[in-house]
Design an enzyme around this catalytic site. Sequence first.
Site, PDB file in Angstrom:
ATOM      1  N   ARG A  77       0.838  -1.254   0.000  1.00 55.79           N
ATOM      2  CA  ARG A  77       0.199   0.055   0.162  1.00 55.79           C
ATOM      3  C   ARG A  77       0.881   1.125  -0.251  1.00 55.79           C
ATOM      4  O   ARG A  77       2.211   1.191   0.176  1.00 55.79           O
ATOM      5  CB  ARG A  77      -1.100  -0.103   1.321  1.00 55.79           C
ATOM      6  N   GLY A  78       0.336   2.363  -0.279  1.00 51.30           N
ATOM      7  CA  GLY A  78       1.135   3.585  -0.102  1.00 51.30           C
ATOM      8  C   GLY A  78       1.198   3.835  -1.927  1.00 51.30           C
ATOM      9  O   GLY A  78       1.805   3.116  -2.636  1.00 51.30           O
ATOM     10  N   ALA A  79       0.940   5.029  -2.444  1.00 51.05           N
ATOM     11  CA  ALA A  79       0.747   5.405  -3.448  1.00 51.05           C
ATOM     12  C   ALA A  79       2.022   4.966  -4.397  1.00 51.05           C
ATOM     13  O   ALA A  79       2.210   4.288  -5.379  1.00 51.05           O
ATOM     14  CB  ALA A  79       0.569   6.974  -3.929  1.00 51.05           C
ATOM     15  N   ARG A 126      -6.918  -0.405  -7.425  1.00 48.87           N
ATOM     16  CA  ARG A 126      -7.300   0.835  -6.496  1.00 48.87           C
ATOM     17  C   ARG A 126      -7.199   1.834  -7.315  1.00 48.87           C
ATOM     18  O   ARG A 126      -6.267   2.265  -8.124  1.00 48.87           O
ATOM     19  CB  ARG A 126      -6.211   0.863  -5.601  1.00 48.87           C
ATOM     20  N   GLN A 173      -3.001   2.381   9.636  1.00 51.88           N
ATOM     21  CA  GLN A 173      -1.630   2.810   9.083  1.00 51.88           C
ATOM     22  C   GLN A 173      -0.661   3.337   9.754  1.00 51.88           C
ATOM     23  O   GLN A 173       0.739   3.329   9.742  1.00 51.88           O
ATOM     24  CB  GLN A 173      -1.821   3.473   7.626  1.00 51.88           C
ATOM     25  N   ASP A 225      -1.691  10.889  -2.553  1.00 50.53           N
ATOM     26  CA  ASP A 225      -2.037   9.889  -3.364  1.00 50.53           C
ATOM     27  C   ASP A 225      -2.425  10.428  -4.904  1.00 50.53           C
ATOM     28  O   ASP A 225      -2.080   9.629  -5.897  1.00 50.53           O
ATOM     29  CB  ASP A 225      -3.296   8.936  -3.078  1.00 50.53           C
ATOM     30  N   ASN A 274      -5.649  12.458   0.036  1.00 52.30           N
ATOM     31  CA  ASN A 274      -4.586  11.672   0.971  1.00 52.30           C
ATOM     32  C   ASN A 274      -5.546  10.807   1.665  1.00 52.30           C
ATOM     33  O   ASN A 274      -6.696  10.983   1.497  1.00 52.30           O
ATOM     34  CB  ASN A 274      -3.698  12.616   1.543  1.00 52.30           C
ATOM     35  N   LYS A 275      -5.104   9.908   2.587  1.00 49.75           N
ATOM     36  CA  LYS A 275      -5.833   9.375   3.260  1.00 49.75           C
ATOM     37  C   LYS A 275      -6.948  10.046   4.193  1.00 49.75           C
ATOM     38  O   LYS A 275      -6.577  11.189   4.707  1.00 49.75           O
ATOM     39  CB  LYS A 275      -4.827   8.497   4.271  1.00 49.75           C
TER      40      LYS A 275
HETATM   41  O1  MRU Z   1      -4.793   3.194   1.638  1.00 47.72           O
HETATM   42  P1  MRU Z   1      -3.160   3.457   1.677  1.00 47.72           P
HETATM   43  O2  MRU Z   1      -2.738   2.934   2.979  1.00 47.72           O
HETATM   44  O3  MRU Z   1      -2.510   3.040   0.354  1.00 47.72           O
HETATM   45  O4  MRU Z   1      -3.065   5.015   1.584  1.00 47.72           O
HETATM   46  C1  MRU Z   1      -1.763   5.682   1.878  1.00 47.72           C
HETATM   47  C2  MRU Z   1      -1.654   7.066   1.982  1.00 47.72           C
HETATM   48  O5  MRU Z   1      -3.004   7.716   2.046  1.00 47.72           O
HETATM   49  C3  MRU Z   1      -0.501   7.767   1.927  1.00 47.72           C
HETATM   50  O6  MRU Z   1      -0.478   8.907   2.880  1.00 47.72           O
HETATM   51  C4  MRU Z   1       0.113   8.237   0.342  1.00 47.72           C
HETATM   52  O7  MRU Z   1      -0.370   7.065  -0.416  1.00 47.72           O
HETATM   53  C5  MRU Z   1       1.273   8.562   0.222  1.00 47.72           C
HETATM   54  S1  MRU Z   1       2.502   7.308   0.797  1.00 47.72           S
HETATM   55  C6  MRU Z   1       3.963   7.885   0.389  1.00 47.72           C
END
Ligand code: MRU
Length: 362
Positions: A52-54, A89, A200, A240, A250-251
């Site tokens: 996970r994470g962009a 996603r 997270q 993201d 973002n999250k």
């Molecule tokens: O749903 P996730 O855990 O993939 O979401 C991650 C985030 O929102 C992060 O803040 C974002 O991807 C930046 S990661 C460098």
Amino acid sequence: MTRLASPRPIRRLTDPNRVEILDQTALPHVCRWLPLASLADAAHAIRTMQVRGAPLIGVTAAYGLALGLAQDASDAGLAAAMTQLAATRPTAVNLAWALARLHAQLAPLPAAERAAAAWQAADAIAAEDAAQNRAIGAHGLALLKPLARRADGRLQLMTHCNAGWLATVEQGTALAPIYAAHAAGLPLHVWVSETRPRNQGLLTAWELGQAGVPHTVIADNAAGQLILAGQVDAVIVGADRIAANGDVANKVGTVLKALACARQGIPFYVAAPGSSLDFACPDGAAIPIETRDGDELRRVAGLDADGQPTQVRQIPVATPVCNPAFDVTPADLVSALITERGHCPASAAGLLSLYPERAQHV
Ligand code: MRU
């Protein structure tokens, strides 16, 4: 748990070509590597958030395409693999960005050359991500240094979700400046918001603990109180997708922190690489926001009394729930965007000052 010598959430092995990932659904309790042996494995890992994470989603998709082409490198195989990965996603634009970049390189090649070229192209994206995060760390540190003037001598930062090395290839985005500041000897402490429902923040706490960075986990709902009570000097998060006007997805929960920062008059920074910018997306309203399964909200995962991983149901099945995974922070609430090319205002002009070559996509 043992400290990881070389903190990377994905590793590429050769002879034969394959990939392993750190299973983020097991962390922070269990540190477990999983093999990705096929396109289907890679798509499953992204969808279920084993990765996970962009930026890491983008890198995993690139390796997933290579795994798919190793099985079927025909035009139809390439198209089917792209479609399968793109559907995993929707919000992190790094996924579409990585797939488009590989497609442009691979489609003109004869089928027999595509798989080898895809492995190389995916390796290149991974290497670039690591280098970009180091640059983000340096540019972010330059913004943090002037803030480090508190009476108690410690810079008080807050972050949300996990934008560390677990979310990228190395270092992270929002955590890269924090790691750089810690390495430079800047005394600091990080408030880590739990980030319900997937928690997270616990990944961030695990990362910071491994690196020896002082931190404290808080319930998401505590952030406003701490910010308005003057206990936070700056908030720094990842992204993201950043729209052409500087709006940031973002999250979920991010925008509440940005609002509190604006009220308190403290900086709200967003750190992200160029692969998270979407110049074709005019503003935040055009960003697709992923809605995930309600069971993520209904259940809580942790360890039982014997220290074994378990889940409990917190919300009854019959109770209606809504689980948007991201939110959009309007550009005017963002103090600066921190990228691998430097920092800029969150605006079309700011972004184009750093990425002039992308003007044709606006
Ligand atoms: O749903 P996730 O855990 O993939 O979401 C991650 C985030 O929102 C992060 O803040 C974002 O991807 C930046 S990661 C460098």
